[in-house]
Design a protein around this motif. Structure first.
Motif, PDB file in Angstrom:
ATOM      1  N   GLU A  32      53.112  35.416  49.941  1.00 29.76           N
ATOM      2  CA  GLU A  32      52.020  35.381  50.921  1.00 29.76           C
ATOM      3  C   GLU A  32      50.870  34.505  50.420  1.00 29.76           C
ATOM      4  OE1 GLU A  32      50.765  39.353  51.586  1.00 29.76           O
ATOM      5  OE2 GLU A  32      52.696  40.048  52.388  1.00 29.76           O
ATOM      6  N   ILE A  33      50.661  34.507  49.133  1.00 30.10           N
ATOM      7  CA  ILE A  33      49.539  33.768  48.548  1.00 30.10           C
ATOM      8  C   ILE A  33      49.897  32.312  48.275  1.00 30.10           C
ATOM      9  CG2 ILE A  33      48.043  33.614  46.503  1.00 30.10           C
ATOM     10  CD1 ILE A  33      48.356  36.727  46.319  1.00 30.10           C
ATOM     11  N   LYS A  83      45.156  37.482  41.964  1.00 30.48           N
ATOM     12  CA  LYS A  83      45.173  37.591  43.426  1.00 30.48           C
ATOM     13  C   LYS A  83      46.297  38.531  43.882  1.00 30.48           C
ATOM     14  CE  LYS A  83      42.843  33.593  45.362  1.00 30.48           C
ATOM     15  NZ  LYS A  83      42.058  34.424  46.290  1.00 30.48           N
ATOM     16  N   ARG A  87      45.777  42.042  45.978  1.00 28.30           N
ATOM     17  CA  ARG A  87      46.456  42.436  47.215  1.00 28.30           C
ATOM     18  C   ARG A  87      47.121  43.794  47.056  1.00 28.30           C
ATOM     19  NH1 ARG A  87      48.068  38.021  50.593  1.00 28.30           N
ATOM     20  NH2 ARG A  87      46.299  36.572  50.661  1.00 28.30           N
ATOM     21  N   GLU A 139      40.542  44.358  46.050  1.00 25.01           N
ATOM     22  CA  GLU A 139      39.769  43.199  45.649  1.00 25.01           C
ATOM     23  C   GLU A 139      38.879  43.530  44.452  1.00 25.01           C
ATOM     24  OE1 GLU A 139      37.920  39.469  45.324  1.00 25.01           O
ATOM     25  OE2 GLU A 139      39.838  40.103  46.157  1.00 25.01           O
ATOM     26  N   GLU A 191      36.232  28.834  44.044  1.00 23.20           N
ATOM     27  CA  GLU A 191      36.497  29.651  45.227  1.00 23.20           C
ATOM     28  C   GLU A 191      35.184  30.166  45.821  1.00 23.20           C
ATOM     29  OE1 GLU A 191      39.835  32.785  45.722  1.00 23.20           O
ATOM     30  OE2 GLU A 191      38.059  33.943  45.131  1.00 23.20           O
ATOM     31  N   PRO A 242      37.765  33.546  49.287  1.00 23.04           N
ATOM     32  CA  PRO A 242      39.210  33.679  49.029  1.00 23.04           C
ATOM     33  C   PRO A 242      40.106  33.116  50.130  1.00 23.04           C
ATOM     34  CG  PRO A 242      38.068  35.699  48.431  1.00 23.04           C
ATOM     35  CD  PRO A 242      37.059  34.840  49.120  1.00 23.04           C
ATOM     36  N   GLU A 243      39.814  33.388  51.387  1.00 26.34           N
ATOM     37  CA  GLU A 243      40.709  32.949  52.459  1.00 26.34           C
ATOM     38  C   GLU A 243      40.808  31.432  52.521  1.00 26.34           C
ATOM     39  OE1 GLU A 243      41.189  33.444  57.314  1.00 26.34           O
ATOM     40  OE2 GLU A 243      39.979  34.880  56.187  1.00 26.34           O
ATOM     41  N   ILE A 244      39.665  30.771  52.466  1.00 24.33           N
ATOM     42  CA  ILE A 244      39.646  29.302  52.494  1.00 24.33           C
ATOM     43  C   ILE A 244      40.334  28.740  51.251  1.00 24.33           C
ATOM     44  CG2 ILE A 244      38.109  27.299  52.294  1.00 24.33           C
ATOM     45  CD1 ILE A 244      36.163  28.805  54.126  1.00 24.33           C
ATOM     46  N   GLU A 275      42.628  30.120  49.358  1.00 23.39           N
ATOM     47  CA  GLU A 275      44.079  30.347  49.357  1.00 23.39           C
ATOM     48  C   GLU A 275      44.803  29.322  50.216  1.00 23.39           C
ATOM     49  OE1 GLU A 275      45.235  34.374  50.162  1.00 23.39           O
ATOM     50  OE2 GLU A 275      43.946  35.167  48.566  1.00 23.39           O
ATOM     51  N   GLU A 276      44.185  28.877  51.292  1.00 26.47           N
ATOM     52  CA  GLU A 276      44.780  27.792  52.093  1.00 26.47           C
ATOM     53  C   GLU A 276      44.867  26.522  51.255  1.00 26.47           C
ATOM     54  OE1 GLU A 276      42.559  27.322  55.663  1.00 26.47           O
ATOM     55  OE2 GLU A 276      43.058  29.323  56.447  1.00 26.47           O
ATOM     56  N   ARG A 326      47.765  26.873  48.631  1.00 29.54           N
ATOM     57  CA  ARG A 326      49.104  26.603  49.180  1.00 29.54           C
ATOM     58  C   ARG A 326      49.317  25.109  49.402  1.00 29.54           C
ATOM     59  NH1 ARG A 326      47.999  31.704  51.497  1.00 29.54           N
ATOM     60  NH2 ARG A 326      46.846  30.808  53.237  1.00 29.54           N
TER      61      ARG A 326
END
Length: 557
Positions: free
Chosen positions: A249-250, A309, A313, A317, A378, A384-386, A388-389, A392
């Protein structure tokens, strides 16, 4: 800044001429000889000529070469020892005139045997194993030890597929860092067949041979161990599939097919990394690789960051934040101020390994300083969300490649092109090349740290008539890493802890019975500092059964 062109730097720890010749595939044939402590056989390297050249240069160390041929015909070669013994020797294979052409594919076969003292191999007598029924062999090729078991371009900047045929005494099992293609044998010997279709750096070539049994965890995950401990290992690693799915997922799809683990005997001196960390390496390190050990942080900093990370999950957090804070406080600071010194060159994130043994430079600095840099970025770049994109995209962009720090930085600028001003404000010189601690400390949530400090204070303030009133609940409700941090804080207290408190702590928390090596290590060190006699027997048993330097060395010190 992001448009700057950088010249690729050759790996100073390898003599490989990979700018002229590319090793695309290696076919290995070995017979494992326990009595001689040798691997005897051959390696055939499929080499692609990138330019016109008269030579192929390989790294070797203490290999007994019997013959070398190119496309089936014997050829000349020369082996010249390095001035620095840890680099081994340079093997120069001379290419016949008619084959010195760009674009040609050459099959180079080298017949050889390893030395009984090959630095990549650990040979164990049966008495050194758990079940004491058969000898055992395992390898550790990182950083530059693959050259002691196979002639190769022993640099992470070269990635190659490989296949292997390995013969072992009947009754034993051979495992490798590749996909099994079955076995065949008779009453005396068994030959195992393996194929690794994904190109990997030489340090990931691995072999284990011994009396082993397998337990499946999921359709793609399994654990191997000696028969008496395999069920315990299966229980210990039962959450592997969940961890692997969380990692996907990460970081993206797991491309390696299977995820099999081997639980080595206790005498293993290096690594059995914690499971999330080992899984994270499937993306950072194994898939995207540092092109030299000077940028080791690209392997380990990213791996530590992804590992935390994954734990964030699976737990919370706050736990990821605690792990990161703990890494800064209890790993990075001691490495900078105790293992080295704040002015030492090995405290740099990007190091110069000219005439340097990477094993000597090894420390937690690339892990923790690298992870802290990513944590800091980060927070700067949107959370974190931005990030992690971005993570990837980074992995997808450089999958199957080896890169250096400047290539990473250039991609970071390209991905966050709309945040150039923020990135320009980062002290890159300080993060990359300055000695000592990083120029910036990330902002960590210290909620779980305070839980440890609160329990610490209760024990420090408890009198002899109060320790029996302490309850197990606070400690029991902590995550294991918090328990380790609590014990570490007790150990680091300026004055040794009183013996009556150690008696009470052991009785309440059953620390002498703990099977968590990290907890037991902190407990033993705490008791040794306080000269608490009841720990002596436990400490001796601990160092007798734990071969890892990480555990044995602090106890002896």
């Amino acid at each position: 800044m992001c448009q700057t062109q950088y010249r690729f730097k050759k790996d100073p720890c390898s003599c490989a001429n990979n700018n002229e010749v590319d090793v695309e595939h290696i076919s290995i044939k070995w017979e494992v000889c326990f009595q001689l402590r040798m691997l005897i056989g051959s390696a055939t390297l499929r080499c692609k000529m990138l330019t016109q050249t008269d030579k192929i240069q390989l790294d070797v160390r203490d290999l007994a070469i019997r013959s070398v041929s190119i496309n089936g015909k014997d050829c000349d070669y020369r082996i010249a020892p390095s001035v620095y013994t840890f680099f081994g020797s340079k093997m120069k294979i001379y290419i016949p005139n008619e084959l010195q052409k760009e674009g040609l594919t050459l099959n180079v076969t080298i017949n050889y045997s390893t030395s009984p003292d090959a630095t990549a191999l650990q040979w164990m007598k049966k008495d050194q194993t758990v079940d004491k029924k058969a000898p055992y062999l395992f390898s550790q090729c990182q950083a530059i030890h693959a050259r002691s078991i196979v002639p190769c371009m022993d640099t992470p900047s070269v990635k190659t597929t490989y296949e292997a045929e390995v013969t072992v005494p009947a009754g034993l099992t051979c495992l490798m860092s590749a996909i099994s293609e079955g076995s065949k044998g008779d009453e005396e010997k068994t030959t195992f067949f393996y194929k690794q279709p994904v190109a990997i750096p030489s340090y990931l070539i691995a072999i284990v041979a011994g009396l082993l049994e397998k337990r499946d965890i999921s359709p793609r995950c399994a654990v191997w161990a000696e028969p008496s401990v395999v069920d315990k290992a299966h229980w210990e690693f039962s959450e592997t599939e969940d961890i692997l799915a969380t990692a996907e997922e990460i970081a993206g799809e797991y491309i390696w097919g299977r995820y099999d683990m081997v639980c080595l005997p206790n005498s293993f001196p290096f690594g059995g990394m914690e499971n999330p960390c080992l899984i994270a390496h499937s993306w950072s390190g194994n898939l995207v690789t540092n092109s030299s050990w000077e940028s080791f942080w690209l392997n380990e900093g990213f791996t530590t960051f992804i590992e935390r990370k994954i734990c964030g999950r699976l737990v919370s957090e706050s736990y990821r934040q605690f792990m990161s804070f703990n890494g800064w406080t209890n790993s990075l600071i001691p490495a900078v101020y105790e293992q080295f010194a704040p002015t030492h060159q090995f405290t740099k994130l990007i190091q110069d390994h000219t005439n340097v043994d990477p094993d000597v430079a090894f420390s937690c600095v690339p892990y923790e300083k690298g992870s802290a840099l990513l944590f800091y970025l980060e927070q700067l770049l949107g959370g974190p969300e931005i990030f992690e994109e971005y993570l990837r995209n980074y992995i997808k962009t450089f999958a199957h490649k080896a890169i250096d720090s400047n290539t990473w930085k250039k991609h970071l600028y390209e991905y966050f092109h709309d945040k150039k001003e923020i990135l320009d404000g980062v002290n890159w010189q300080g993060w990359f090349y300055a000695v000592g601690m990083p120029p910036n400390k990330p902002v960590y949530d210290e909620t779980m740290v305070k839980d440890c400090e609160n329990l610490l204070q209760k024990w420090l303030e408890a009198g002899e008539n109060e320790v029996d009133k302490m309850t197990v609940d606070e400690y029991k409700n902590m995550q294991p890493l918090q328990q380790i941090e609590f014990l570490s804080q007790l150990r680091q207290h300026e004055t040794p802890i009183e013996h009556y408190k150690l008696d009470a702590i052991n009785k309440l928390y059953q620390l002498n019975e703990s099977e968590n090596c990290e907890i037991l290590l902190q407990w033993i060190r705490l008791c040794i500092k306080a000269k608490w006699d009841p720990i002596i027997e436990k400490a001796l048993k601990f160092v007798e059964t734990q071969g890892r330097m990480k555990y044995a060395r602090p106890v002896y010190r």
